[in-house]
Design a protein around this motif. Structure first.
Motif, mmCIF file in Angstrom:
data_model
loop_
_atom_site.group_PDB
_atom_site.id
_atom_site.type_symbol
_atom_site.label_atom_id
_atom_site.label_comp_id
_atom_site.label_asym_id
_atom_site.label_seq_id
_atom_site.Cartn_x
_atom_site.Cartn_y
_atom_site.Cartn_z
ATOM 1 N N TYR A 246 0.782 -1.242 0.000
ATOM 2 C CA TYR A 246 0.000 0.000 0.000
ATOM 3 C C TYR A 246 0.822 1.305 0.000
ATOM 4 O O TYR A 246 0.508 2.215 -0.779
ATOM 5 C CB TYR A 246 -1.008 0.002 1.153
ATOM 6 N N PRO A 247 1.882 1.448 0.834
ATOM 7 C CA PRO A 247 2.650 2.707 0.798
ATOM 8 C C PRO A 247 3.188 3.014 -0.607
ATOM 9 O O PRO A 247 3.233 4.176 -1.019
ATOM 10 C CB PRO A 247 3.796 2.454 1.784
ATOM 11 N N ILE A 248 3.558 1.979 -1.334
ATOM 12 C CA ILE A 248 4.064 2.161 -2.708
ATOM 13 C C ILE A 248 2.918 2.580 -3.635
ATOM 14 O O ILE A 248 3.085 3.452 -4.496
ATOM 15 C CB ILE A 248 4.714 0.849 -3.221
ATOM 16 N N MET A 249 1.736 1.968 -3.479
ATOM 17 C CA MET A 249 0.574 2.334 -4.302
ATOM 18 C C MET A 249 0.265 3.822 -4.125
ATOM 19 O O MET A 249 -0.055 4.515 -5.088
ATOM 20 C CB MET A 249 -0.676 1.515 -3.923
ATOM 21 N N LYS A 250 0.369 4.305 -2.882
ATOM 22 C CA LYS A 250 0.091 5.727 -2.615
ATOM 23 C C LYS A 250 1.162 6.613 -3.251
ATOM 24 O O LYS A 250 0.852 7.645 -3.832
ATOM 25 C CB LYS A 250 0.046 5.971 -1.096
ATOM 26 N N ALA A 251 2.428 6.188 -3.148
ATOM 27 C CA ALA A 251 3.526 7.002 -3.689
ATOM 28 C C ALA A 251 3.354 7.231 -5.195
ATOM 29 O O ALA A 251 3.639 8.316 -5.704
ATOM 30 C CB ALA A 251 4.861 6.331 -3.401
ATOM 31 N N TRP A 252 2.835 6.221 -5.905
ATOM 32 C CA TRP A 252 2.632 6.343 -7.353
ATOM 33 C C TRP A 252 1.312 7.053 -7.700
ATOM 34 O O TRP A 252 1.036 7.323 -8.868
ATOM 35 C CB TRP A 252 2.602 4.953 -7.993
ATOM 36 N N GLY A 253 0.470 7.285 -6.685
ATOM 37 C CA GLY A 253 -0.834 7.925 -6.919
ATOM 38 C C GLY A 253 -1.905 6.939 -7.363
ATOM 39 O O GLY A 253 -3.006 7.347 -7.714
ATOM 40 N N PHE A 254 -1.596 5.626 -7.341
ATOM 41 C CA PHE A 254 -2.632 4.642 -7.705
ATOM 42 C C PHE A 254 -3.667 4.530 -6.592
ATOM 43 O O PHE A 254 -4.783 4.097 -6.820
ATOM 44 C CB PHE A 254 -2.006 3.269 -7.999
ATOM 45 N N ALA A 255 -3.264 4.921 -5.387
ATOM 46 C CA ALA A 255 -4.224 5.019 -4.290
ATOM 47 C C ALA A 255 -4.197 6.485 -3.848
ATOM 48 O O ALA A 255 -3.122 7.071 -3.738
ATOM 49 C CB ALA A 255 -3.810 4.117 -3.144
ATOM 50 N N GLY A 256 -5.361 7.050 -3.666
ATOM 51 C CA GLY A 256 -5.442 8.430 -3.184
ATOM 52 C C GLY A 256 -5.309 9.488 -4.262
ATOM 53 O O GLY A 256 -5.483 10.678 -3.999
ATOM 54 N N GLY A 257 -4.959 9.114 -5.492
ATOM 55 C CA GLY A 257 -4.896 10.057 -6.612
ATOM 56 C C GLY A 257 -3.546 10.743 -6.741
ATOM 57 O O GLY A 257 -2.671 10.600 -5.878
ATOM 58 N N GLY B 62 -3.890 -7.228 -15.913
ATOM 59 C CA GLY B 62 -3.079 -6.707 -17.013
ATOM 60 C C GLY B 62 -2.697 -5.266 -16.737
ATOM 61 O O GLY B 62 -3.440 -4.533 -16.069
ATOM 62 N N GLY B 63 -1.543 -4.897 -17.248
ATOM 63 C CA GLY B 63 -1.075 -3.528 -17.053
ATOM 64 C C GLY B 63 -1.961 -2.513 -17.758
ATOM 65 O O GLY B 63 -1.944 -1.323 -17.445
ATOM 66 N N TYR B 64 -2.758 -2.993 -18.728
ATOM 67 C CA TYR B 64 -3.601 -2.090 -19.522
ATOM 68 C C TYR B 64 -4.829 -1.613 -18.754
ATOM 69 O O TYR B 64 -5.544 -0.732 -19.196
ATOM 70 C CB TYR B 64 -4.057 -2.816 -20.803
ATOM 71 N N GLU B 65 -5.083 -2.223 -17.568
ATOM 72 C CA GLU B 65 -6.330 -1.912 -16.871
ATOM 73 C C GLU B 65 -6.304 -0.566 -16.157
ATOM 74 O O GLU B 65 -7.309 0.135 -16.097
ATOM 75 C CB GLU B 65 -6.679 -3.030 -15.891
ATOM 76 N N ARG B 66 -5.139 -0.227 -15.561
ATOM 77 C CA ARG B 66 -5.010 1.072 -14.877
ATOM 78 C C ARG B 66 -3.591 1.544 -15.074
ATOM 79 O O ARG B 66 -2.646 0.884 -14.646
ATOM 80 C CB ARG B 66 -5.270 0.905 -13.372
ATOM 81 N N PHE B 67 -3.432 2.695 -15.709
ATOM 82 C CA PHE B 67 -2.069 3.183 -15.947
ATOM 83 C C PHE B 67 -2.103 4.687 -16.180
ATOM 84 O O PHE B 67 -3.159 5.272 -16.381
ATOM 85 C CB PHE B 67 -1.443 2.467 -17.152
ATOM 86 N N TYR C 78 3.024 3.780 -17.023
ATOM 87 C CA TYR C 78 3.228 3.168 -15.703
ATOM 88 C C TYR C 78 1.908 2.565 -15.244
ATOM 89 O O TYR C 78 0.896 3.261 -15.196
ATOM 90 C CB TYR C 78 3.704 4.216 -14.702
ATOM 91 N N HIS C 79 1.906 1.269 -14.930
ATOM 92 C CA HIS C 79 0.650 0.615 -14.533
ATOM 93 C C HIS C 79 0.637 0.241 -13.049
ATOM 94 O O HIS C 79 1.638 0.415 -12.349
ATOM 95 C CB HIS C 79 0.383 -0.602 -15.425
ATOM 96 N N HIS C 80 -0.493 -0.304 -12.629
ATOM 97 C CA HIS C 80 -0.790 -0.458 -11.194
ATOM 98 C C HIS C 80 -0.416 -1.808 -10.574
ATOM 99 O O HIS C 80 -0.780 -2.083 -9.436
ATOM 100 C CB HIS C 80 -2.278 -0.206 -10.965
#
Ligand code: ADP
Ligand code: MG
Length: 347
Positions: A122-133, A246-251, A259-261
């Motif tokens: 999760y901390p990494i997901m947030k850093a990339w903006g995939f969580a929280g925008g 797949g990487g195509y779902e959210r990037f 860059y994908h999720h």
């Protein structure tokens, strides 16, 4: 004498009428046996559609939608009041049975996949903006620092009182497994209502219960990761979960790079494993969801080894960046396509 005749006629009439009633009842039963109920709902950031057949379909679908909303409220990192948000804020706590089930399964798959599947991402997901925008490429130093908080092996869990404790800085995200678990729960609800035929589509994560009402197999399309609306092929199955990552779902795009999720927990960067999509077919939907993410991270060679060791619990369609399609042996009959595919055997 007249009285006798009229009694006989009344008797005959009632026999005929009750015969008609029986026929009507049978007709009604037939009609309701194939009664189709479909409902769509937006939850867990995706469109979901549930279809069920039979006399109890309406009640079963209604309860399934309530279950989706309950699990969304429990597991969504995006909701301030969810259990997972509270667990992350408080570095753990007593967790519900659903969260405990998911934690144990996630931990087991973390071990089995040598860390390719890791819900402490999760901390990494947030850093990339995939969580929280706020999509952006984080600084290398930030990723390095955050990676020191990514390791499911360091989470403590005591089963007797369902107590979870997270080391400082560590946070959980069940985004890679929650939809699989949700569809597994829906199948349980369908079975409680004696529903024998159902198709549950949670934003492309498909779970089948039984066959179609006419006895034929369900047909689930596997999207082309090129995202051009075409399909790699169709999976003809019953009673299985068919789940794709797949990487195509959210990037997002930055400086011409995509860059994908799906993150490789070893690097903190979107996995670049040479795979463009992974579809898992299994009777265990929770496992299938986690494995679609894990095998995507692992890449083809490791995914093939992993399947050879676990071929009794799932099958897979692997699509490579080159466009090549590989399927595991168990899908030889059920994966229907006009494209050329290579079959992965057990040896
Ligand atoms: P989708 O949610 O699009 O169906 P996935 O099932 O592959 O796709 O899940 C991707 C989600 O899983 C991410 O949004 C994130 O929440 C989480 N995630 C990303 N990388 C990993 C990983 N290596 N291990 C576990 N969870 C991950
Ligand atoms: Mg997944």
């Amino acid at each position: 004498m007249k009285k006798h005749i009229s009694v006989i006629m009344v008797c005959m009439l009632s026999v005929i009428l009750s015969g008609c009633n029986n026929m009507l009842d049978q007709g009604k039963e037939l009609l309701f046996a194939n009664k189709e109920v479909t409902q769509s709902v937006f939850a867990m950031d995706t469109y979901m559609t549930i279809t069920a057949y039979g006399p109890n379909a309406e009640e079963a679908v209604k309860e399934s939608v309530a279950e989706i909303n309950r699990l969304d409220t429990l597991l969504s990192t995006g909701k301030e009041t969810s259990e997972i948000t509270k667990v992350n804020q408080n570095h753990g706590g007593k967790i519900s049975q659903d969260t405990a089930f998911l934690w144990k399964k996630s931990r087991e798959i973390f071990e089995k996949t040598d860390g390719a599947f890791d819900v402490t991402i999760y901390p990494i997901m947030k850093a990339w903006g995939f969580a929280g925008g706020g999509f952006h490429v984080p600084a290398k130093e930030e990723i390095e620092y955050l990676l020191s908080h990514v390791n499911s092996g360091r989470v403590q869990y005591v089963e007797t009182n369902r107590q979870l404790s997270l080391p400082q800085g560590m946070e959980l995200d069940f985004g890679g497994i929650a939809k699989g678990y949700t569809s597994q729960r829906i199948v349980e609800i369908m079975k409680e209502h004696q529903v024998k035929n159902s198709m549950i589509n949670l934003g492309g994560n498909v779970q089948l219960l039984g066959t179609k009402p006419d006895g034929s197999l369900y047909r689930v399309a596997v999207k082309n990761p090129e995202n051009d609306g075409s399909y790699l092929g169709i999976i003809e199955e019953s009673d299985k979960a068919v789940i794709t990552s797949g990487g195509y779902e959210r990037f997002f795009e930055e400086d011409g790079e995509l860059y994908h999720h799906i993150i490789d927990p070893k690097t903190g960067y979107p996995a670049k494993s040479g795979l463009s999509s992974v579809t898992i077919v299994s009777s265990d939907a929770t496992l299938a969801d986690a494995l679609s993410t894990a095998l995507f991270v692992m890449g083809k060679e490791n995914a093939v080894d992993f399947w050879r060791e676990n071929s009794d619990s799932f099958d897979a369609v692997l699509c490579l960046d080159s466009g090549d399609i590989w399927i595991t042996k168990g899908l030889e009959k059920s994966f229907v396509t006009e494209k050329s595919v290579k079959v992965i055997d057990k040896e």
